[in-house]
Design a protein around this motif. Structure first.
Motif, short mmCIF file in Angstrom:
data_model
loop_
_atom_site.label_atom_id
_atom_site.label_comp_id
_atom_site.label_asym_id
_atom_site.label_seq_id
_atom_site.Cartn_x
_atom_site.Cartn_y
_atom_site.Cartn_z
N ILE A 325 87.14 93.72 50.56
CA ILE A 325 86.70 95.08 50.88
C ILE A 325 86.19 95.69 49.58
CG2 ILE A 325 87.40 97.34 51.76
CD1 ILE A 325 89.85 95.68 53.01
N THR A 326 84.89 95.89 49.47
CA THR A 326 84.29 96.40 48.24
C THR A 326 84.04 97.90 48.36
OG1 THR A 326 83.21 94.27 47.83
CG2 THR A 326 82.36 96.17 46.62
N VAL A 327 84.61 98.65 47.41
CA VAL A 327 84.48 100.12 47.41
C VAL A 327 83.68 100.53 46.18
CG1 VAL A 327 85.74 102.30 47.49
CG2 VAL A 327 86.77 100.24 48.48
N LYS A 328 82.58 101.25 46.40
CA LYS A 328 81.74 101.70 45.28
C LYS A 328 81.79 103.21 45.18
CE LYS A 328 78.59 97.74 45.22
NZ LYS A 328 77.19 97.28 45.28
N GLY A 329 81.95 103.68 43.93
CA GLY A 329 82.02 105.11 43.68
C GLY A 329 82.63 105.35 42.31
#
Length: 574
Positions: A325-329
């Protein structure tokens, strides 16, 4: 915990300095003292990997003052309980085979792979009882698989030495007993250890650890957590897995600190882009994180200001049951998203535990009606097929490192049979035929044994392994004779030709490879589901391998039909 080793068969002339030099010469330096007695000695290793290396390097292989040394774990009779370690496991051995083998000797509560530098695999196994572990020790010691001979040792069972658990659960023990009632307490008193698993770029591992380990020590101290950085896993890979054990609050705080360290390091090395947070989660939980039509993920993205993507199902295998699960921010946004993501995953995990504990009777199990039709036939549900013909993601797999926490709650169950799991809707029935006179033994007194088999519902291999083992145990076959049974599996009639192969080539190769007899009747009339029966006759390992290979062929044909529907049809018509 220290790993105390026993060094036996020593000459009276051996000194402590002799042992230190011998260990040092073989790059197994001893940091602590050598406790030397008459004819034997004890040494300590703080790391299990080093202990295994010492045993494998020295035991039965090194001569000192004219005597061959023996090296093994030092485990007193008091601590010889439910835990054993199995070494020298072939690296290519399928988990189903090992799992079935272990299940023949008792109820397996946990199997956890040990990270080692050896070419072969090492697993720690926890049985439900001391007696089962003892039988497994006796039966599996020296067990030959191909050209490999299993090596087995007792390892200390901490629960025996410490019957009263501390207030805070031990983070290193993934045993399913963490969910049980503490003596004199309630089940709520002990929180389920649901760790956070993340991927970090290899280039940042050094910064996370810090000089002499100071940074990682600071993280664990501030967050009251245990952080495992699996540096030896996936040698040469661009990313390394990190497992964080703590309370939900401690886990999130440790994750935030690691994100901040990586972002600072990226800025100092002038990496322009933001470093994403990558969370690993078992495929069986991801569907409920996503939610219907992706609503849960969209809500988390909206509330945290992040962009979230999830790796494809095609990346899964029995060796890799986890999705990324890739989270960008920003660091702050990613940290907030982690809290919400883990909340959903933890909730799904706890619901599954409830399903296992309270609704086990609703999970599909042995088809007892088969006994009424065929006095020699038992049906067991096989786990649904996964991508590329592989079995679905499993609760644990000895060679899928550090996914052992799923065995805590799913010691006997696959994800497939649960109503929430829709990724692999198909289920396959295996009919296993037993001698008529053995039916009573399989059912057991007041149905005790058949009820135990039903606990393996959705895990066909374990159930079949138990049946083979029971027949051997009850002496329905001669002591020197391998238990050979006939199994029937159904395959689409359109794939039967592929199983046979041109001129019988495929089925002949299958028989040579597995040592099982495989019979695919050419003139068989398909049933109402357009399926035909394939008969497999052989001992347990031969039968399992043949079943798996046939499922792979069927899956390959299905994939081709989906990709080239007209091409496959025209090929069959030729």
């Amino acid at each position: 915990m220290m790993n105390k080793l026993y060094i036996g068969n020593l000459s009276p002339a051996v000194t402590a300095d002799d042992l230190r030099q011998l260990f040092g010469d073989r790059k197994l330096p001893l940091a602590g003292q050598v406790l030397l007695k008459s004819g034997y000695a004890f040494v300590d290793y703080p790391d299990q990997n080093w202990a295994i290396r010492a045993i494998e390097t020295l035991s039965g292989k090194v001569e000192l003052h004219g005597k061959i040394m023996e090296v093994d774990y030092s485990v007193s009779k008091k601590l010889r309980s439910r835990k054993i370690q199995i070494r020298n496991i072939p690296p290519h051995l399928q988990w189903e085979v090992l799992d079935g083998l272990l299940a023949q000797y008792g109820t397996v509560e946990n199997v956890e792979q040990v990270n080692t530098d050896t070419e072969t695999a090492v697993v720690n196994v926890t049985y439900a009882t001391r007696e089962e572990a003892k039988i497994a020790m006796e039966k599996l010691s020296g067990h030959q698989f191909e050209n490999y001979s299993f090596k087995i040792s007792y390892i200390p069972d901490e629960e025996v030495s410490s019957p009263s658990p501390p207030q805070r659960a031990q983070r290193g023990d993934h045993s399913s007993r963490e969910q049980g009632n503490a003596p004199g307490g309630s089940s709520q008193a002990r929180q389920i250890d649901f760790p956070l698993r993340i991927l970090v770029p290899t280039q940042f591992v050094g910064a996370i650890i810090g000089k002499e380990g100071l940074t990682i020590k600071n993280i664990t101290k501030q967050t009251q957590s245990r952080v495992d950085i699996h540096r030896k896993e996936n040698s040469g890979a661009a990313e390394k897995p990190v497992t964080i054990h703590a309370t939900p609050e401690g886990t999130s705080e440790a994750c935030r600190m690691i994100l901040e360290i990586m972002q600072k390091e990226a800025e100092e090395t002038k990496l322009a882009e933001e470093i994403p947070l990558k969370i690993l989660a078992h495929n069986g939980l991801v569907g409920r994180l996503i939610g219907k039509e992706g609503r849960n993920l969209k809500k988390i993205e909206h509330e945290t200001g992040t962009k979230i993507t999830i790796s494809s199902l095609q990346d899964l295998s029995i060796y890799n049951p986890e999705r990324t699960i890739t989270v960008k921010g920003t660091v702050e946004a990613c940290a907030c998203a982690e809290i919400e993501i883990m909340k959903k995953l933890r909730e799904a995990f706890e619901n599954d535990m409830l399903a296992v504990n309270q609704q086990a009777n609703l999970i599909p199990g042995l088809n007892l009606s088969a006994l009424g039709i065929f006095s020699t036939g038992l049906s067991v549900l096989s786990p649904p097929a996964g991508p590329r013909g592989a079995p679905p993601a499993a609760p644990y797999h000895p060679f899928a490192t550090h996914s052992g926490y799923f065995s805590s709650l799913y010691p006997h169950h696959q994800f497939g049979p649960f109503p929430h799991h829709h990724s692999y809707p198909e289920q396959e029935i295996v009919n296993l035929f037993i001698p008529t006179q053995a039916v009573g033994a399989i059912i057991g007194k007041k149905g005790a044994h058949i009820k135990q088999l039903a606990r393996f519902a959705g895990a066909s291999i374990k159930a079949q392994g138990r049946i083979f083992g029971k027949l051997k145990e009850e002496n329905f076959f001669n002591p020197k004779e391998e238990v050979k049974l006939e199994a029937h599996i159904r395959v689409p009639s359109s794939t039967a030709g592929r199983v046979i192969g041109k001129g019988g080539k495929t089925v002949n190769e299958l028989q040579n490879l597995t040592s099982a007899e495989v019979i695919v009747p050419r003139d068989q009339t398909p049933d109402e589901n357009e399926e035909v029966i394939v008969r497999i006759i052989g001992h347990f390992f031969a039968s399992q391998t043949a079943q798996r290979k046939i499922r792979e062929i069927v899956q390959q044909v299905k994939q081709q039909e989906q990709k080239y529907p007209q091409g496959v049809a025209s090929q069959r018509s030729k």
